[in-house]
Design a protein around this motif. Sequence first.
Motif, PDB file in Angstrom:
ATOM      1  N   ILE A 116       3.793   6.398  -5.093  1.00 40.52           N
ATOM      2  CA  ILE A 116       3.786   6.677  -6.528  1.00 40.52           C
ATOM      3  C   ILE A 116       2.675   7.667  -6.872  1.00 40.52           C
ATOM      4  O   ILE A 116       2.863   8.575  -7.691  1.00 40.52           O
ATOM      5  N   ALA A 117       1.501   7.515  -6.229  1.00 38.14           N
ATOM      6  CA  ALA A 117       0.404   8.453  -6.473  1.00 38.14           C
ATOM      7  C   ALA A 117       0.791   9.869  -6.044  1.00 38.14           C
ATOM      8  O   ALA A 117       0.546  10.846  -6.765  1.00 38.14           O
ATOM      9  N   MET A 153       0.825  -1.209   0.000  1.00 38.95           N
ATOM     10  CA  MET A 153       0.000   0.000   0.000  1.00 38.95           C
ATOM     11  C   MET A 153       0.863   1.265   0.000  1.00 38.95           C
ATOM     12  O   MET A 153       0.546   2.262  -0.655  1.00 38.95           O
ATOM     13  N   LEU A 154       1.967   1.231   0.764  1.00 39.57           N
ATOM     14  CA  LEU A 154       2.842   2.403   0.816  1.00 39.57           C
ATOM     15  C   LEU A 154       3.412   2.742  -0.558  1.00 39.57           C
ATOM     16  O   LEU A 154       3.565   3.923  -0.903  1.00 39.57           O
ATOM     17  N   TRP A 155       3.725   1.712  -1.339  1.00 35.83           N
ATOM     18  CA  TRP A 155       4.260   1.960  -2.681  1.00 35.83           C
ATOM     19  C   TRP A 155       3.214   2.644  -3.551  1.00 35.83           C
ATOM     20  O   TRP A 155       3.520   3.586  -4.291  1.00 35.83           O
ATOM     21  N   TRP A 189       4.674  15.649  -9.519  1.00 36.50           N
ATOM     22  CA  TRP A 189       5.220  15.798 -10.882  1.00 36.50           C
ATOM     23  C   TRP A 189       4.296  16.670 -11.721  1.00 36.50           C
ATOM     24  O   TRP A 189       4.747  17.586 -12.408  1.00 36.50           O
ATOM     25  N   TRP A 190       3.005  16.384 -11.673  1.00 36.60           N
ATOM     26  CA  TRP A 190       2.036  17.120 -12.495  1.00 36.60           C
ATOM     27  C   TRP A 190       1.972  18.590 -12.090  1.00 36.60           C
ATOM     28  O   TRP A 190       1.952  19.490 -12.947  1.00 36.60           O
ATOM     29  N   LEU A 191       1.959  18.844 -10.796  1.00 36.43           N
ATOM     30  CA  LEU A 191       1.920  20.232 -10.325  1.00 36.43           C
ATOM     31  C   LEU A 191       3.186  20.978 -10.713  1.00 36.43           C
ATOM     32  O   LEU A 191       3.129  22.145 -11.141  1.00 36.43           O
ATOM     33  N   VAL A 248       3.696  -4.127  -7.518  1.00 31.16           N
ATOM     34  CA  VAL A 248       4.658  -3.368  -6.722  1.00 31.16           C
ATOM     35  C   VAL A 248       6.075  -3.618  -7.224  1.00 31.16           C
ATOM     36  O   VAL A 248       6.888  -2.692  -7.318  1.00 31.16           O
ATOM     37  N   ASP A 249       6.374  -4.870  -7.569  1.00 28.79           N
ATOM     38  CA  ASP A 249       7.696  -5.170  -8.123  1.00 28.79           C
ATOM     39  C   ASP A 249       7.911  -4.454  -9.451  1.00 28.79           C
ATOM     40  O   ASP A 249       9.017  -4.023  -9.775  1.00 28.79           O
ATOM     41  N   ARG A 250       6.851  -4.312 -10.221  1.00 29.14           N
ATOM     42  CA  ARG A 250       6.972  -3.585 -11.490  1.00 29.14           C
ATOM     43  C   ARG A 250       7.257  -2.109 -11.223  1.00 29.14           C
ATOM     44  O   ARG A 250       8.052  -1.481 -11.937  1.00 29.14           O
ATOM     45  N   LEU A 251       6.610  -1.536 -10.210  1.00 30.46           N
ATOM     46  CA  LEU A 251       6.889  -0.149  -9.838  1.00 30.46           C
ATOM     47  C   LEU A 251       8.340   0.005  -9.389  1.00 30.46           C
ATOM     48  O   LEU A 251       8.996   1.008  -9.710  1.00 30.46           O
ATOM     49  N   LYS A 252       8.839  -0.975  -8.658  1.00 33.02           N
ATOM     50  CA  LYS A 252      10.239  -0.920  -8.209  1.00 33.02           C
ATOM     51  C   LYS A 252      11.190  -0.957  -9.401  1.00 33.02           C
ATOM     52  O   LYS A 252      12.231  -0.281  -9.398  1.00 33.02           O
TER      53      LYS A 252
END
Length: 336
Positions: free
Chosen positions: A7-8, A1-3, A14-16, A201-205
């Motif tokens: 990322i969110a 959940m923390l990941w 990033w967008w701001l 999550v592994d893909r995000l890593k």
Amino acid sequence: MLWYLGIAGASVIWWLAYGQLIAFSEWATTLLPVDRQSHTGEAIAFFFYDVPKVLLLLTGIVFVTGVLRSWFSPERTRALLAGRRRIFGYPMAAALGVLTPFCSCSSVPLFIGFVSAGIPLGVTFAFLIAGPMVGPVGLGLLYGLVGWKIATIYLVFGFTIATIAGWVLGKMRLERYLQQWVRDLNAGPAADIPTERIDFVDRLKIGVEQVREIVGKVWIWVVVGISIGALIHGYVPEALMLRVMGGEAWWSVPAAVIVGVPMYTNAAGVIPIVEALLGKGAALGTTLAFMMSVIALSLPEMIILKQVLTYRLIAVFIAVVSAGILATGFLFNLIL
């Protein structure tokens, strides 16, 4: 959940940040003891705008392509684009470039993402050429300046140059002239990942690791390249360019390309110069050759690309694209 939360949150930041680039560049320039309307002020504002923009794009695109790469290994990607399918890859990449409102240095991050994902080099070059040369901003401004007929011809020529140049570069099989770290990346552990079995999550890593590896290697050259571009943007006099390209002599087209290559601006920045050149009597083909060379072959872009390509590959890239630009300039001068 923390990941997922991390990322969110990073995506929102990033967008701001991307939406405040112009405001940031103006604010940062006011902190320095310079006149904003001076050459120095123009150069500084350009630097403070373009450096964070390109670095943000590089980070975001490398992260996304890194995550996608966890599903598609280099071998699978190459297989997808091999054989007959690759024929469609060149115009598809060029079309993607046409629809992407990036300048040359802003297109480099996506180019790096394509290369690191194992997409064939010729296909990635088709995108890199078309993106800055025939982007929607430049086409829109050109339409307003010279009308839809010439803008459409420019679109057709730019798209054709990108597609053919990508095909030619692809046929030359130049992958061996990529920098060693890029070749190692394509042949590295990601090719052996059991892509169907790892969780998201592994893909995000994997995406974060790609950012750490790729951005960590090229960020300093982004700063160096844009620094040079900012100096040129602020200090190169328009009068000099008018003297070189104001006539219709045969050598005006190659002279326009030679003058354009060391410069750096985007389509919106070069259109006022194009308007001034045409107003001073420069031939249309000469002017368009200058515009193409400024946007597609800028020196800062080459400095950044040096972190991915060897000098030999950069030289081949410049030669192929320059040939297309020269052909376009001569042809426009001949028929118009």
